[in-house]
Design a protein around this motif. Sequence first.
Motif, short mmCIF file in Angstrom:
data_model
loop_
_atom_site.label_atom_id
_atom_site.label_comp_id
_atom_site.label_asym_id
_atom_site.label_seq_id
_atom_site.Cartn_x
_atom_site.Cartn_y
_atom_site.Cartn_z
N SER A 1 45.92 50.64 40.10
CA SER A 1 46.57 51.85 40.61
C SER A 1 45.62 53.05 40.52
O SER A 1 45.55 53.86 41.45
CB SER A 1 47.85 52.14 39.83
N SER B 1 46.45 56.28 42.73
CA SER B 1 47.86 56.48 42.40
C SER B 1 47.99 57.15 41.04
O SER B 1 47.24 56.85 40.12
CB SER B 1 48.60 55.14 42.36
N VAL C 1 49.63 57.05 38.02
CA VAL C 1 50.46 56.20 37.17
C VAL C 1 49.94 56.27 35.75
O VAL C 1 48.80 56.66 35.50
CB VAL C 1 50.48 54.72 37.63
#
Length: 73
Positions: free
Chosen positions: A17, A22, A24
Amino acid sequence: MVDWLKDYTMEEIYRRSQENGSAVGAVYTAKDMLNDRQLAARGFFVDIEHPANGKLKFPGVPYRFEEMNAKYR
């Protein structure tokens, strides 16, 4: 929708990720934290002798100074 998650560890999902941009973060259990390599390398946990339960791990001070000698009891 998220069936692919079951094929990877939490660490693998986190790394993939991050590589894809992303936002996260991993949610650790207490056991995860005790086994985390980064926390161990930083000396995050300290062993403290408990009178009834023996040696236990506790979080140490979150900061370090050159001349600091923390005392734990």
